[in-house]
Motif scaffolding. Structure first.
Motif, PDB file in Angstrom:
ATOM      1  N   PHE A 231       0.681  -1.004  -0.090  1.00  0.00           N
ATOM      2  CA  PHE A 231      -0.060  -0.162   0.057  1.00  0.00           C
ATOM      3  C   PHE A 231       0.744   1.224  -0.025  1.00  0.00           C
ATOM      4  CE2 PHE A 231      -2.514  -3.366   2.144  1.00  0.00           C
ATOM      5  CZ  PHE A 231      -3.738  -3.394   1.556  1.00  0.00           C
ATOM      6  N   SER A 232       0.451   2.319  -0.644  1.00  0.00           N
ATOM      7  CA  SER A 232       1.067   3.501  -0.626  1.00  0.00           C
ATOM      8  C   SER A 232       0.663   4.326   0.592  1.00  0.00           C
ATOM      9  CB  SER A 232       0.496   4.512  -2.036  1.00  0.00           C
ATOM     10  OG  SER A 232      -0.863   4.984  -1.634  1.00  0.00           O
ATOM     11  N   SER A 233       1.471   5.255   0.959  1.00  0.00           N
ATOM     12  CA  SER A 233       1.348   6.037   2.451  1.00  0.00           C
ATOM     13  C   SER A 233       0.110   6.594   2.374  1.00  0.00           C
ATOM     14  CB  SER A 233       2.405   6.979   2.395  1.00  0.00           C
ATOM     15  OG  SER A 233       3.700   6.623   2.480  1.00  0.00           O
ATOM     16  N   GLN A 234      -0.487   7.064   1.194  1.00  0.00           N
ATOM     17  CA  GLN A 234      -1.987   7.664   1.235  1.00  0.00           C
ATOM     18  C   GLN A 234      -2.960   6.533   1.430  1.00  0.00           C
ATOM     19  OE1 GLN A 234       0.623   8.264  -0.979  1.00  0.00           O
ATOM     20  NE2 GLN A 234       0.841  10.505  -0.241  1.00  0.00           N
ATOM     21  N   GLU A 235      -2.781   5.295   0.866  1.00  0.00           N
ATOM     22  CA  GLU A 235      -3.513   4.241   1.005  1.00  0.00           C
ATOM     23  C   GLU A 235      -3.582   3.900   2.470  1.00  0.00           C
ATOM     24  OE1 GLU A 235      -3.574   1.974  -3.240  1.00  0.00           O
ATOM     25  OE2 GLU A 235      -2.076   1.642  -1.885  1.00  0.00           O
ATOM     26  N   ILE A 236      -2.661   3.550   3.252  1.00  0.00           N
ATOM     27  CA  ILE A 236      -2.518   3.292   4.541  1.00  0.00           C
ATOM     28  C   ILE A 236      -3.045   4.438   5.627  1.00  0.00           C
ATOM     29  CG2 ILE A 236      -0.811   3.244   6.611  1.00  0.00           C
ATOM     30  CD1 ILE A 236       1.243   2.026   4.488  1.00  0.00           C
ATOM     31  N   TYR A 237      -3.032   5.540   5.260  1.00  0.00           N
ATOM     32  CA  TYR A 237      -3.682   6.554   5.951  1.00  0.00           C
ATOM     33  C   TYR A 237      -5.346   6.464   5.923  1.00  0.00           C
ATOM     34  CZ  TYR A 237       1.029   8.548   6.023  1.00  0.00           C
ATOM     35  OH  TYR A 237       2.165   8.872   6.089  1.00  0.00           O
ATOM     36  N   ALA A 238      -5.595   6.221   4.650  1.00  0.00           N
ATOM     37  CA  ALA A 238      -7.218   5.887   4.061  1.00  0.00           C
ATOM     38  C   ALA A 238      -7.647   4.837   5.046  1.00  0.00           C
ATOM     39  CB  ALA A 238      -7.512   5.953   2.760  1.00  0.00           C
ATOM     40  N   LEU A 239      -6.914   3.908   4.918  1.00  0.00           N
ATOM     41  CA  LEU A 239      -7.221   2.375   5.674  1.00  0.00           C
ATOM     42  C   LEU A 239      -7.213   2.799   7.418  1.00  0.00           C
ATOM     43  CD1 LEU A 239      -5.414  -0.543   3.745  1.00  0.00           C
ATOM     44  CD2 LEU A 239      -8.039  -0.143   3.912  1.00  0.00           C
ATOM     45  N   TYR A 240      -6.462   3.495   7.811  1.00  0.00           N
ATOM     46  CA  TYR A 240      -6.385   3.632   9.012  1.00  0.00           C
ATOM     47  C   TYR A 240      -7.643   4.542   9.356  1.00  0.00           C
ATOM     48  CZ  TYR A 240      -4.973   5.264  13.794  1.00  0.00           C
ATOM     49  OH  TYR A 240      -4.913   5.213  15.189  1.00  0.00           O
ATOM     50  N   PHE A 241      -7.987   5.264   8.925  1.00  0.00           N
ATOM     51  CA  PHE A 241      -8.954   6.267   9.462  1.00  0.00           C
ATOM     52  C   PHE A 241     -10.340   5.802   9.140  1.00  0.00           C
ATOM     53  CE2 PHE A 241      -5.663   9.461   9.549  1.00  0.00           C
ATOM     54  CZ  PHE A 241      -5.754   9.922  10.698  1.00  0.00           C
ATOM     55  N   ALA A 242     -10.339   4.981   8.118  1.00  0.00           N
ATOM     56  CA  ALA A 242     -11.621   3.994   7.830  1.00  0.00           C
ATOM     57  C   ALA A 242     -11.991   3.096   9.199  1.00  0.00           C
ATOM     58  CB  ALA A 242     -11.590   3.454   6.752  1.00  0.00           C
ATOM     59  N   MET A 243     -11.000   2.760   9.714  1.00  0.00           N
ATOM     60  CA  MET A 243     -11.010   1.735  10.809  1.00  0.00           C
ATOM     61  C   MET A 243     -11.468   2.529  12.155  1.00  0.00           C
ATOM     62  SD  MET A 243      -7.933  -0.979  11.059  1.00  0.00           S
ATOM     63  CE  MET A 243      -6.642   0.317  11.610  1.00  0.00           C
ATOM     64  N   GLN A 244     -11.499   3.787  12.054  1.00  0.00           N
ATOM     65  CA  GLN A 244     -11.952   4.712  13.192  1.00  0.00           C
ATOM     66  C   GLN A 244     -13.399   4.261  13.349  1.00  0.00           C
ATOM     67  OE1 GLN A 244      -9.529   6.120  15.256  1.00  0.00           O
ATOM     68  NE2 GLN A 244      -8.310   4.791  13.641  1.00  0.00           N
ATOM     69  N   ALA A 245     -14.105   3.798  12.532  1.00  0.00           N
ATOM     70  CA  ALA A 245     -15.504   4.113  12.474  1.00  0.00           C
ATOM     71  C   ALA A 245     -15.791   2.570  13.277  1.00  0.00           C
ATOM     72  CB  ALA A 245     -16.196   3.704  11.103  1.00  0.00           C
ATOM     73  N   LEU A 246     -15.017   1.812  13.460  1.00  0.00           N
ATOM     74  CA  LEU A 246     -15.069   0.614  14.507  1.00  0.00           C
ATOM     75  C   LEU A 246     -15.291   0.798  15.914  1.00  0.00           C
ATOM     76  CD1 LEU A 246     -12.971  -2.019  12.590  1.00  0.00           C
ATOM     77  CD2 LEU A 246     -15.360  -1.805  12.380  1.00  0.00           C
ATOM     78  N   ARG A 247     -14.611   2.150  16.250  1.00  0.00           N
ATOM     79  CA  ARG A 247     -14.380   2.383  17.656  1.00  0.00           C
ATOM     80  C   ARG A 247     -15.864   2.661  18.321  1.00  0.00           C
ATOM     81  NH1 ARG A 247      -9.696   6.487  18.319  1.00  0.00           N
ATOM     82  NH2 ARG A 247      -9.852   5.902  20.449  1.00  0.00           N
ATOM     83  N   SER A 248     -16.726   3.098  17.586  1.00  0.00           N
ATOM     84  CA  SER A 248     -18.153   3.268  18.244  1.00  0.00           C
ATOM     85  C   SER A 248     -18.764   2.041  18.882  1.00  0.00           C
ATOM     86  CB  SER A 248     -19.007   3.989  17.294  1.00  0.00           C
ATOM     87  OG  SER A 248     -18.278   5.496  16.790  1.00  0.00           O
ATOM     88  N   PHE A 249     -18.617   0.962  18.101  1.00  0.00           N
ATOM     89  CA  PHE A 249     -19.286  -0.335  18.492  1.00  0.00           C
ATOM     90  C   PHE A 249     -18.518  -0.990  19.250  1.00  0.00           C
ATOM     91  CE2 PHE A 249     -20.334   1.430  14.209  1.00  0.00           C
ATOM     92  CZ  PHE A 249     -21.631   1.710  14.349  1.00  0.00           C
ATOM     93  N   SER A 250     -19.409  -1.630  20.246  1.00  0.00           N
ATOM     94  CA  SER A 250     -18.970  -2.677  21.077  1.00  0.00           C
ATOM     95  C   SER A 250     -19.266  -4.113  20.519  1.00  0.00           C
ATOM     96  CB  SER A 250     -19.238  -2.659  22.621  1.00  0.00           C
ATOM     97  OG  SER A 250     -21.061  -2.717  22.353  1.00  0.00           O
ATOM     98  N   ASN A 251     -20.079  -4.111  19.522  1.00  0.00           N
ATOM     99  CA  ASN A 251     -20.588  -5.305  18.885  1.00  0.00           C
ATOM    100  C   ASN A 251     -20.215  -5.094  17.370  1.00  0.00           C
ATOM    101  OD1 ASN A 251     -23.232  -5.589  21.055  1.00  0.00           O
ATOM    102  ND2 ASN A 251     -21.614  -7.080  21.125  1.00  0.00           N
ATOM    103  N   LEU A 252     -19.654  -6.180  16.743  1.00  0.00           N
ATOM    104  CA  LEU A 252     -19.685  -6.086  15.276  1.00  0.00           C
ATOM    105  C   LEU A 252     -19.859  -7.665  14.654  1.00  0.00           C
ATOM    106  CD1 LEU A 252     -16.462  -4.131  14.762  1.00  0.00           C
ATOM    107  CD2 LEU A 252     -18.589  -3.354  13.972  1.00  0.00           C
TER     108      LEU A 252
END
Length: 312
Positions: A73-94
């Protein structure tokens, strides 16, 4: 896209396709015919076992699948993936009970020191305001897999102080305003329903054959499946621009926006037993909405505001 990155992706593309044409490459990678020809030559130089087929249905064919280079992954793709993961922080269940913390730890451990430092600097300059999950939903994985595999479930559903046994064919699950919901076909009631997942007390697979007419196309557009009953009431309201924005943030399968020359309307329907829910929903629009029909809904909304004033 750099040529090296494009060739890497092209290797994966032709490994999947086995047979492809220049037109396929031109369309997939948005390149010219000349560039496609040069790229095929470059792939051959890299050792890709490609041979040309001539004639009306000709093109290129891969003699056999080949080992692919590791995904990078390019650096830009890594940053995009990382911040997309932040959406998971709101959920105790997935679904699959995957925790954000375990994903986060594995992801960070694979980054270079400079990439980790860059993400740390970004964290102090960007924030995600999520709605926290309000209640746990214990059966998300089973609901999702039932939707994927087209299975029928037997569930115990708790609503208010009433518990009922239902047989449902899940279509999809989604999260909204802190709750998980499951769009399903209710086998017993022969109707489409939305179930709040935290109210599903138990869920188990059944041998009931699924409905065949719930095909893949319908599952991709489950909102189109909701139909009003004979007792349903028609709803029509005018909305301002503020109301349009509110609607876009929160609306339901039985509603849609209709734009006319001078006005915008919310058009839809609701069942008689949903009147309290509809009143609370419309009250959220404040002054940005005006009910046109049904007339009885106007009076019920007025009464809702009177009760609020009396409570103050």
């Amino acid at each position: 896209m750099k040529k090296s990155e494009r060739l890497n992706q092209m290797l994966r593309f032709i490994n999947r396709q086995q047979h492809f044409t220049l037109q396929d490459l031109m369309q997939e990678f948005q390149i010219s015919k000349r560039t496609a020809l040069r790229d095929v030559a470059s792939l051959e130089e890299l050792g890709a076992p490609i041979y040309a087929e001539y004639g009306r249905y000709g093109g290129y064919r891969l003699l056999h699948q080949m080992p692919l280079p590791p995904i990078s992954f390019s650096s830009q793709e890594i940053y995009a993936l990382y911040f997309a993961m932040q959406a998971l922080r709101s959920f105790s269940n997935l679904p699959f009970q995957v925790s954000f913390h375990s994903i986060h730890a594995k992801f960070i451990s694979e980054l270079s020191e400079s990439q980790r430092q860059e993400i740390e600097r970004m964290q102090n300059r960007i924030s995600f305001r999520h709605t926290e999950q309000i209640k746990d939903s214990a059966h998300l994985e089973m609901l999702l897999m039932a939707a994927v595999k087209n299975s029928v479930l037997k569930i115990e559903y708790q609503k208010a102080h009433q518990k009922s046994t239902r047989h449902i064919q899940p279509l999809s699950i989604y999260s909204m305003k802190g709750y998980w919901y499951c769009q399903s076909y209710d086998i017993d009631k022969k109707a489409y329903r939305v179930f709040r997942c935290d109210r599903i007390m138990s869920a188990e697979l059944t041998d009931i054959p699924p409905l065949e007419n719930l095909n893949e196309m319908n599952m991709q557009n489950a909102h189109s499946l909701w139909k009003p009953s004979e007792q349903a009431l028609q709803l029509k309201c005018t909305v301002t621009q503020t109301g349009i924005e509110h609607f876009q943030q929160e609306h339901y399968p039985s509603m849609k926006l209709v734009h006319k020359t001078e006005s915008t309307f919310i058009i839809g329907w609701y069942e008689p037993n949903e009147v309290d829910f509809i009143i609370k929903y419309l009250a959220g629009f404040g002054k940005s909405i005006r009910i046109i029909e049904p007339t009885i809904l106007k009076e019920k909304l007025r009464q809702y505001y009177r009760d609020l004033l009396d409570h103050i």
